[in-house]
Design a protein around this motif. Structure first.
Motif: not given
Lengths: 279, 183
Positions: B176-177, B173, B179-181
Motif C-alpha cells: 500500500g505505502p 502493509y 503504491e501511494y509513493l
C-alpha cells in the motif's frame, strides 16, 4: 484562599472521563476532516471517510469513539491559593470509577504488569500535579490507548547527535510504528531535561491543541519539518498507504545536562482525546 | 466495489481475495484477543475442547466496551494483531481461516497463511462505534472472567474490511505505502 470540595472534583472527573471518550477535541476533529478533504489516494480516502463517519455515530449513539477507552491520565494544575477540602487523590480515583462504570467505558487496567488480572474499574488513574500561581484548579483527563502507547520510545542521545539525531530518532520511531498506532497519528516529542522529565515532556506535547505551534520559532519550524517528513513516508491512514500519516507534531523542551540530549517520542492515534475544566 | 464474504468460509472460498480488496463480511465471528488466545492454545496443547469450532472460523481481535441497555454491543474496533502472532499459526493449523485485526503480522504468520490458505483482514482501527453498528447479535460463550477479553460469538452484517494479507502472502502493509509513493 479558595475552597474546592473533593466531592466536586470527583463529579467533574467523572464527567470528563465520559465526555473525552465520546467527543474528540474540535482541533483533532478539524484536522481529520481537513485530511479527508486533502487526501488523494482512493484507499486512504475510504479509510478516512470511515473514521469521520465513526465520529458521527459515536456522537449520535453516545458511544465511545474507540473501544480502547484508555489508561486514564489526569493532569491537575493546582493554584497555590486553592484549599482542597477532603482527599484529592481519592476524589480523582472515585471519579474515574464513576465515569468508567456509569459511562459504559472499558476497564483496561491490568492489576499487575506481569501477573496481569484486571482492577475492574479502570483505576488507578495516572495523576500528575503541578502547583501554579492563582486560586483556580485546572483538571485535564486524557484517556490514552495502548496501541499507540506501545509504539512510543525514549533515547538518551549525546549532544553531538544534535538536531539531526533527534529527527532521525523521531522518524525511526514513526516508521517502526507503521500501521500499529492507528494512523493518522499525533506525535508528541520531548527534548531535554532528564530521563524521567523527557517522557513527561512528550506526553505534555500531546495535550497541546493541533492548531497551536511551539512559541519558539526554532521549534515551531522543527515541528513543521517533522510533520512534512512523516507525511512523505506513505504509511497513510491505517497504514494502508496514503498522503495522511500524521495530523500534527508537537515539541516540548527543557534545558538539560551539558553531557546529555534526552529525546522521547509519545505516539498517539487519530482518536487523540482530552477534556479539561477550570474550577 | 466491495466483495461480499460469508463466514464461516473455507480456504477454497477465500483463495481469490487479493491484498487491498475491500470486502463486506457477514456471518458468525468469534472474538478473542491476548488472554483468550493464550487459553485457546493451552486447550489445544492439553487436548481439551476449544470454546468454538476452529474449522473455517473467523476470529476478530476485539475487546468491546460494555453495552448499554438496548445496545447489542459497545464500541468494537480492532486491537493490534501483532500481539497474537505467537498464537495464530497453531490456530490456522487447526482450521482457522480468517483473522480480523489491525497492523502488521510477522513472518511466521505469513508462512502459516500461505501453508493453510487463510487470510488476514484489516478493520479500521479507532472506528469502534462504526464497527459496532455492523454487529447484529453478541453472546459471551466462554471465559467471562476475562471481562472485555471474554470470547463472544458475534453475528455481523456487512462489516467493512480490507484484505491485508491474502492466501498467497501478499501484504498490503508493504504494498500500500509503495503504491501511494509511486503515484
Amino acid at each position: 484562599m479558595k475552597d474546592i470540595q473533593a466531592s466536586k472534583i470527583q463529579e467533574v472527573i467523572k464527567d470528563l472521563c465520559i465526555q473525552s471518550n465520546l467527543h474528540l477535541p474540535q482541533d483533532v476533529e478539524d484536522a481529520l476532516c481537513c485530511a479527508y478533504d486533502a487526501e488523494t489516494f482512493p484507499r486512504a480516502k475510504e479509510v478516512l471517510g470511515i473514521s469521520k463517519e465513526n465520529l458521527q455515530i459515536a456522537k449520535d449513539k453516545c458511544m465511545p469513539i474507540c473501544q480502547d477507552t484508555g489508561a486514564t491520565c489526569v493532569y491537575a494544575e493546582i493554584g497555590q491559593d486553592v484549599h482542597i477540602v477532603g482527599d484529592f487523590e481519592k476524589a480523582i480515583q472515585d471519579g474515574v470509577v464513576a465515569g468508567y462504570t456509569e459511562g459504559f467505558l472499558r476497564k483496561s487496567i491490568a492489576a499487575d504488569p506481569i501477573r496481569r488480572g484486571n482492577t475492574g474499574d479502570n483505576t488507578p488513574a495516572f495523576i500528575t500535579t503541578k502547583i501554579v500561581p492563582g486560586d483556580s484548579l485546572k483538571l485535564t483527563v486524557v484517556p490514552k490507548g495502548c496501541g499507540s502507547e506501545n509504539m512510543s520510545r525514549l533515547v538518551m542521545l549525546t549532544p553531538g547527535d544534535g538536531v539531526d539525531g533527534v529527527v532521525q530518532f523521531v522518524m525511526d520511531t514513526v516508521i517502526k510504528a507503521g500501521s500499529n498506532p492507528c494512523p493518522p497519528i499525533v506525535v508528541g516529542v520531548g527534548i531535554g531535561g532528564t530521563f524521567d522529565k523527557v517522557a513527561w515532556l512528550a506526553k505534555k506535547a500531546l495535550m497541546r491543541p493541533l492548531n497551536e505551534k511551539n512559541p519558539d520559532p526554532y521549534y515551531a519550524e522543527l515541528e513543521e519539518k517533522l510533520l512534512k517528513k512523516i507525511n512523505k513516508t506513505g504509511i497513510g491512514p491505517a497504514g494502508l498507504g496514503g498522503k495522511t500519516t500524521c495530523l500534527g507534531v508537537a515539541i516540548e523542551t527543557m534545558p538539560t545536562h551539558v553531557a546529555g540530549l534526552p529525546v522521547a517520542v509519545n505516539v498517539s492515534c487519530h482518536v487523540t482525546r482530552r477534556a479539561s475544566i477550570v474550577l | 466495489m466491495s466483495k461480499e464474504i460469508k463466514v464461516p468460509a473455507t480456504a477454497e472460498e477465500l483463495k481469490d481475495l487479493k491484498a487491498g480488496d475491500m470486502v463486506l463480511l457477514s456471518g458468525i465471528v468469534y472474538t478473542a484477543r491476548d488472554q483468550a488466545h493464550k487459553r485457546i492454545v493451552e486447550c489445544i496443547e492439553k487436548g481439551e475442547k476449544v470454546p468454538f469450532n476452529l474449522e473455517n472460523s473467523a476470529i476478530y481481535y476485539v475487546g468491546p466496551t460494555p453495552e448499554k441497555e438496548g445496545q447489542v454491543i459497545g464500541s468494537a474496533g480492532p486491537t493490534t494483531s501483532g500481539r497474537m502472532d505467537m498464537f495464530s499459526p497453531l490456530l490456522m493449523e487447526k482450521g482457522n481461516t480468517i483473522m480480523i485485526g489491525k497492523g502488521k503480522r510477522n513472518a511466521a504468520v505469513k508462512k502459516a497463511i500461505q501453508n493453510t490458505g487463510a487470510v488476514y483482514l484489516s478493520a479500521i482501527g479507532g472506528a469502534g462505534a462504526y464497527l459496532a453498528d455492523c454487529v447484529l447479535s453478541s453472546t459471551v460463550i466462554a471465559w467471562e472472567d476475562l471481562g472485555c477479553e471474554a470470547v463472544r460469538e458475534l453475528t455481523v452484517k456487512n462489516m467493512p474490511l480490507i484484505v491485508a494479507i491474502d492466501s498467497q502472502g501478499n501484504d498490503i502493509y508493504e504494498i500500500g505505502p509503495k503504491e501511494y509513493l509511486k503515484g
